[in-house]
Write a protein that holds these residues in place. Structure first.
Motif, PDB file in Angstrom:
ATOM      1  N   TYR A  54      24.243  88.676 129.797  1.00  0.00           N
ATOM      2  CA  TYR A  54      23.020  89.483 129.849  1.00  0.00           C
ATOM      3  C   TYR A  54      23.322  90.932 129.466  1.00  0.00           C
ATOM      4  O   TYR A  54      22.543  91.565 128.752  1.00  0.00           O
ATOM      5  CB  TYR A  54      22.380  89.427 131.239  1.00  0.00           C
ATOM      6  N   ALA A  55      24.431  91.458 129.926  1.00  0.00           N
ATOM      7  CA  ALA A  55      24.796  92.844 129.602  1.00  0.00           C
ATOM      8  C   ALA A  55      25.092  92.996 128.114  1.00  0.00           C
ATOM      9  O   ALA A  55      24.615  93.924 127.465  1.00  0.00           O
ATOM     10  CB  ALA A  55      25.990  93.282 130.440  1.00  0.00           C
ATOM     11  N   ALA A  56      25.861  92.063 127.566  1.00  0.00           N
ATOM     12  CA  ALA A  56      26.252  92.148 126.153  1.00  0.00           C
ATOM     13  C   ALA A  56      25.067  91.942 125.214  1.00  0.00           C
ATOM     14  O   ALA A  56      25.050  92.478 124.105  1.00  0.00           O
ATOM     15  CB  ALA A  56      27.341  91.119 125.848  1.00  0.00           C
ATOM     16  N   HIS A  57      24.069  91.175 125.649  1.00  0.00           N
ATOM     17  CA  HIS A  57      22.922  90.856 124.795  1.00  0.00           C
ATOM     18  C   HIS A  57      21.619  91.455 125.322  1.00  0.00           C
ATOM     19  O   HIS A  57      20.531  90.948 125.005  1.00  0.00           O
ATOM     20  CB  HIS A  57      22.793  89.337 124.642  1.00  0.00           C
ATOM     21  N   ALA A  58      21.702  92.513 126.078  1.00  0.00           N
ATOM     22  CA  ALA A  58      20.500  93.131 126.656  1.00  0.00           C
ATOM     23  C   ALA A  58      19.470  93.461 125.578  1.00  0.00           C
ATOM     24  O   ALA A  58      18.265  93.311 125.798  1.00  0.00           O
ATOM     25  CB  ALA A  58      20.863  94.371 127.457  1.00  0.00           C
ATOM     26  N   ALA A  59      19.919  93.878 124.414  1.00  0.00           N
ATOM     27  CA  ALA A  59      18.993  94.242 123.332  1.00  0.00           C
ATOM     28  C   ALA A  59      18.186  93.040 122.831  1.00  0.00           C
ATOM     29  O   ALA A  59      17.150  93.222 122.191  1.00  0.00           O
ATOM     30  CB  ALA A  59      19.750  94.880 122.180  1.00  0.00           C
ATOM     31  N   ASP A  60      18.626  91.812 123.116  1.00  0.00           N
ATOM     32  CA  ASP A  60      17.875  90.605 122.750  1.00  0.00           C
ATOM     33  C   ASP A  60      16.665  90.393 123.660  1.00  0.00           C
ATOM     34  O   ASP A  60      15.758  89.644 123.314  1.00  0.00           O
ATOM     35  CB  ASP A  60      18.738  89.343 122.904  1.00  0.00           C
TER      36      ASP A  60
END
Length: 177
Positions: A54-60
């Motif tokens: 979730y942190a790594a792909h928050a922008a998704d």
């Protein structure tokens, strides 16, 4: 005499559905995204994802939040590049779509889905896919239809757990311009 071409009426859900502010998630909200998703993971509706994802792909992720700052809903939109020989552009995958139990049935899901569709068009994605273990009623109302795995991005379909018996849904988008 002047005549005009009739436009089809918008679907009734688009006319009467409330809207809520939608924004992109922030990396520091990773734990809140995981917490929002947890009941759906327990029920088998969502795949478990680590907080680090979730942190790594928050922008998704697009989110709506309550006045107190807690998240009411979230949806991810992943972009998959066109696959060799496919002859099509990149495809989008709608994933981790969930609305807090206290907010279900009030239009939060429809607001998030409208926002993800707009974002997909902005990114010039011609097709969206999703997988659902439920009936997929909201997706179907928004024009998604059952599809086969061979139409979807291979990297995504290979990540699906066959034991979950998820149905793949697809929506072709009309791009601006």
């Amino acid at each position: 005499m002047i005549t005009a071409t009739r436009r089809p009426a918008p679907p009734s859900h688009a006319l009467h559905a409330p809207t809520f502010p939608v924004r992109t998630a922030r990396p520091e909200e990773a734990a809140a995204l995981a917490d929002l998703s947890r009941p759906f993971v327990r029920s088998g509706a969502l795949q478990e994802r680590p907080v680090s994802l979730y942190a790594a792909h928050a922008a998704d992720f697009l989110v709506t939040e309550a006045p107190d700052g807690t998240l009411d809903g979230c949806v991810g939109l992943g972009v998959h590049p066109a696959e060799t020989g496919e002859g099509q552009g990149p495809a989008g995958v709608v994933y981790n779509f969930c609305v807090a139990g206290r907010r279900q049935g009030g239009g939060v899901g429809a607001t998030l889905l409208r926002a993800v569709l707009a974002g997909a068009r902005t990114r010039s994605l011609a097709t969206l896919f999703t997988a659902t273990t439920g009936g997929g009623g909201l997706f179907l109302r928004f024009g998604f239809a059952p599809a086969t795995a061979r139409l979807a991005p291979i990297s995504w379909t290979e990540s699906l757990d066959p034991r979950r018996e998820a149905r793949i849904l697809r929506k072709a988008l009309q791009l601006p311009g």
